[in-house]
Design an enzyme around this catalytic site. Structure first.
Site, mmCIF file in Angstrom:
data_model
loop_
_atom_site.group_PDB
_atom_site.id
_atom_site.type_symbol
_atom_site.label_atom_id
_atom_site.label_comp_id
_atom_site.label_asym_id
_atom_site.label_seq_id
_atom_site.Cartn_x
_atom_site.Cartn_y
_atom_site.Cartn_z
ATOM 1 N N GLN A 165 -4.428 -17.739 -10.777
ATOM 2 C CA GLN A 165 -3.346 -17.005 -10.877
ATOM 3 C C GLN A 165 -2.719 -16.975 -9.356
ATOM 4 O O GLN A 165 -3.274 -16.346 -8.226
ATOM 5 C CB GLN A 165 -3.621 -15.343 -11.111
ATOM 6 N N SER A 194 -0.009 -13.206 -5.725
ATOM 7 C CA SER A 194 0.046 -12.472 -4.289
ATOM 8 C C SER A 194 0.551 -13.514 -3.352
ATOM 9 O O SER A 194 0.187 -14.756 -3.482
ATOM 10 C CB SER A 194 -1.333 -12.075 -4.156
ATOM 11 N N GLU A 201 -4.633 -8.394 -18.165
ATOM 12 C CA GLU A 201 -5.596 -8.255 -16.920
ATOM 13 C C GLU A 201 -6.089 -6.850 -16.664
ATOM 14 O O GLU A 201 -7.523 -6.691 -16.651
ATOM 15 C CB GLU A 201 -4.885 -8.603 -15.691
ATOM 16 N N SER A 253 -7.827 -16.854 -6.709
ATOM 17 C CA SER A 253 -9.171 -16.782 -7.048
ATOM 18 C C SER A 253 -9.380 -18.299 -7.849
ATOM 19 O O SER A 253 -8.669 -18.696 -8.625
ATOM 20 C CB SER A 253 -9.824 -15.821 -7.745
HETATM 21 C C1 FAD Z 1 -11.507 -9.909 -5.697
HETATM 22 C C2 FAD Z 1 -10.013 -10.244 -5.559
HETATM 23 C C3 FAD Z 1 -9.449 -11.348 -6.537
HETATM 24 C C4 FAD Z 1 -8.151 -11.706 -6.418
HETATM 25 N N1 FAD Z 1 -7.520 -12.572 -7.132
HETATM 26 C C5 FAD Z 1 -6.062 -12.685 -7.009
HETATM 27 C C6 FAD Z 1 -5.756 -13.845 -7.715
HETATM 28 O O1 FAD Z 1 -6.465 -14.642 -8.264
HETATM 29 N N2 FAD Z 1 -4.316 -14.044 -7.735
HETATM 30 C C7 FAD Z 1 -3.439 -13.427 -6.974
HETATM 31 O O2 FAD Z 1 -2.266 -13.720 -7.285
HETATM 32 N N3 FAD Z 1 -3.918 -12.270 -6.278
HETATM 33 C C8 FAD Z 1 -5.280 -11.773 -6.259
HETATM 34 N N4 FAD Z 1 -5.722 -11.095 -5.562
HETATM 35 C C9 FAD Z 1 -4.858 -10.334 -4.626
HETATM 36 C C10 FAD Z 1 -4.492 -8.743 -5.100
HETATM 37 O O3 FAD Z 1 -3.861 -8.711 -6.396
HETATM 38 C C11 FAD Z 1 -3.991 -8.072 -3.812
HETATM 39 O O4 FAD Z 1 -4.922 -8.070 -2.964
HETATM 40 C C12 FAD Z 1 -3.694 -6.686 -4.065
HETATM 41 O O5 FAD Z 1 -2.611 -6.445 -5.118
HETATM 42 C C13 FAD Z 1 -3.426 -5.963 -2.995
HETATM 43 O O6 FAD Z 1 -2.447 -6.543 -2.221
HETATM 44 P P1 FAD Z 1 -2.717 -6.810 -0.358
HETATM 45 O O7 FAD Z 1 -4.078 -7.322 -0.410
HETATM 46 O O8 FAD Z 1 -1.317 -7.729 0.016
HETATM 47 O O9 FAD Z 1 -2.661 -5.367 -0.025
HETATM 48 P P2 FAD Z 1 -1.332 -4.498 0.448
HETATM 49 O O10 FAD Z 1 -0.318 -4.601 -0.716
HETATM 50 O O11 FAD Z 1 -0.869 -4.779 1.642
HETATM 51 O O12 FAD Z 1 -2.039 -2.977 0.466
HETATM 52 C C14 FAD Z 1 -2.797 -2.709 1.678
HETATM 53 C C15 FAD Z 1 -3.202 -1.062 1.598
HETATM 54 O O13 FAD Z 1 -1.996 -0.321 1.401
HETATM 55 C C16 FAD Z 1 -2.199 0.403 0.120
HETATM 56 N N5 FAD Z 1 -0.854 0.402 -0.401
HETATM 57 C C17 FAD Z 1 0.145 -0.485 -0.401
HETATM 58 N N6 FAD Z 1 1.164 -0.056 -1.193
HETATM 59 C C18 FAD Z 1 0.960 1.256 -1.354
HETATM 60 C C19 FAD Z 1 1.804 2.242 -2.049
HETATM 61 N N7 FAD Z 1 3.102 1.973 -2.508
HETATM 62 N N8 FAD Z 1 1.094 3.601 -2.144
HETATM 63 C C20 FAD Z 1 -0.094 3.850 -1.768
HETATM 64 N N9 FAD Z 1 -0.905 2.872 -1.096
HETATM 65 C C21 FAD Z 1 -0.156 1.668 -1.031
HETATM 66 C C22 FAD Z 1 -3.064 -0.357 -0.588
HETATM 67 O O14 FAD Z 1 -3.663 0.305 -1.648
HETATM 68 C C23 FAD Z 1 -3.960 -1.342 0.102
HETATM 69 O O15 FAD Z 1 -4.949 -0.201 0.387
HETATM 70 C C24 FAD Z 1 -7.302 -10.586 -5.561
HETATM 71 C C25 FAD Z 1 -7.954 -9.602 -4.673
HETATM 72 C C26 FAD Z 1 -9.230 -9.537 -4.608
HETATM 73 C C27 FAD Z 1 -9.664 -8.359 -3.884
#
Ligand code: FAD
Length: 395
Positions: free
Chosen positions: A128, A131, A246, A163
């Site tokens: 996928q 992100s 999902e 992933s």
């Molecule tokens: C095990 C795992 C598998 C994954 N697999 C995939 C995959 O296959 N494909 C893919 O595309 N992505 C994947 N991801 C990515 C995942 O979707 C993102 O990590 C997730 O959406 C958070 O985005 P970020 O890491 O950019 O954190 P950010 O969006 O930068 O967030 C950082 C922190 O700020 C908080 N935050 C952000 N915005 C807000 C808000 N509006 N209100 C309150 N709090 C907020 C978040 O909760 C978090 O604690 C995976 C992640 C993990 C951990």
């Protein structure tokens, strides 16, 4: 909601249980967690066995190659698979849990006939590519560009946390096709073959020590327009279809696996030394183990209620988010307790003295991923606050 098996459910359970009992004995042992080609082969082999036995895509419609089982039968299948310690969906997760269902719901006939069978047989693994470094929680800010050139889209940009990208054949990818439109309106959902020229896959190592994710660097990757699912610039709506799959039953298998890890923790508590006896002799530890068991049971009951309501077309808004917040909370709590039960054994991810202590440490590390993947706990809380409780929207 029926809490007990009907006659036909009981017959299905007996049939699945009998098949699993012999099938799991034919599966090779789990390879090293970082040997992704070997993991893919094992997952593919298991998926092929499921396909040949008529258990691939248990909840997929029969006209698309699935079994067309009822939601209750699907839960029975997951429950029996966890009880038999059968391999989990592994690298088939994205294909089976959301890319395939999205293609069924939104794809063209050509896309259905080209992709669905490969997902069900395990021949094709998917990843996928949603992100990006600047687009996680705020997914609609994604910047990877796709520009039309004749019959192709030409894609350039970067994805992250993809992933299983190292062993995937296809990627469900969100790209920006209209940079001038409001951010939710200029996105398109594409099927990208992972062997297309211009894709550079760079593995990322997780805290568990495995290259589960990768970064994708895309440099003028050409993909035919016929690989588009849904209309151009309608990808945000299609992505929400994907995310509904999902966040729907995607975590049920997880919950059942965690229930197995909890049972193992109870066994370990009976054996591991603690003060003058074992951890089980500690009233506080015993009470917490009991509370966690009750919370896992409650989540299973909640799952059954959601599935039952879903089958009647009346699933409560935000149920998937509520499940995910509660599940992330309990798996963290269980991990913290495991570290206390394990005491000094928790300092290593390697199992000690022939006891599966490493599995408990990995489960705690895995909990961090659960709080993030598929939308973080805070984002799920925002969904519950705004869409279920009707609180003011965040600005
Ligand atoms: C095990 C795992 C598998 C994954 N697999 C995939 C995959 O296959 N494909 C893919 O595309 N992505 C994947 N991801 C990515 C995942 O979707 C993102 O990590 C997730 O959406 C958070 O985005 P970020 O890491 O950019 O954190 P950010 O969006 O930068 O967030 C950082 C922190 O700020 C908080 N935050 C952000 N915005 C807000 C808000 N509006 N209100 C309150 N709090 C907020 C978040 O909760 C978090 O604690 C995976 C992640 C993990 C951990």
């Amino acid at each position: 909601m029926h809490l007990r098996d009907s006659e036909s459910d009981a017959a299905f359970r007996a049939e699945v249980r009998a098949w699993l009992r012999s099938a799991v004995t034919e599966v090779p042992p789990e390879p090293d967690s970082n040997d992704w080609p070997a993991r893919r082969s094992r997952d593919t082999l298991w998926q092929r066995m499921l396909f040949d036995a008529g258990y691939a895509g248990v909840n997929w419609p029969a006209e698309h190659g699935g079994r067309g089982a009822t939601p209750t039968e699907h839960l029975i299948f997951l429950q029996e698979s966890a009880a038999a310690k059968a391999p989990d969906v592994g690298v088939g997760f994205v294909g089976q849990m959301h890319a395939g269902p999205t293609i069924i719901a939104e794809g063209t006939e050509a896309q259905k006939s080209h992709h669905l069978r490969g997902i069900l047989t395990g021949e094709h693994a998917w990843c996928q590519g949603f992100s990006e470094p600047g687009a996680g929680s705020d997914l609609a800010s994604l910047r990877t560009r796709a520009v039309r050139d004749g019959d192709d889209y030409v894609i350039s940009g970067q994805k992250i946390w993809t992933s299983h990208a190292m062993v995937a054949d296809y990627c469900e990818m969100l790209v920006r096709t209209d940079p001038d439109a409001p951010k939710h309106k200029g996105i398109t959902w594409l099927i990208v073959p992972m062997d297309a020229a211009g894709i550079d896959v760079r593995p990322l190592i997780t805290a568990q020590g495995s290259a589960e994710f990768a970064e994708l660097f895309l440099d003028e990757v050409r993909v035919p327009i016929t690989n588009r699912v849904g209309e151009e610039n309608d990808g945000w709506r299609v992505a929400n279809v994907t995310l509904s799959f999902e966040r729907g039953t995607g975590f049920v298998g997880e919950l059942l696996d965690t229930t197995n890890v909890h049972a193992e923790l109870v066994r370990l508590a009976h054996e591991l030394p603690h003060r003058n006896g074992t951890a089980w002799d500690d009233d506080g530890i015993r009470r917490e183990l009991g509370e966690i068991a009750a919370e896992l049971d409650a989540l299973w009951a909640f799952t059954k209620r959601n599935v039952s309501q879903g089958a009647k077309g009346m699933m409560a808004m935000g149920s998937g988010s509520a499940f995910k917040v509660a599940y992330a909370t309990v798996i963290h709590r269980m991990g913290d307790l495991a570290l206390r039960v394990l005491d000094r054994s928790s300092l290593t991810m390697t199992s000690l003295d022939g006891r599966p202590t490493g599995e408990q440490v990995l489960s705690k590390l895995h909990a961090f991923g659960i709080s993030l993947g598929g939308g973080t706990t805070q984002i799920q809380q925002n969904i519950i606050a705004e869409r279920v409780l009707g609180l003011p929207r965040e600005r």
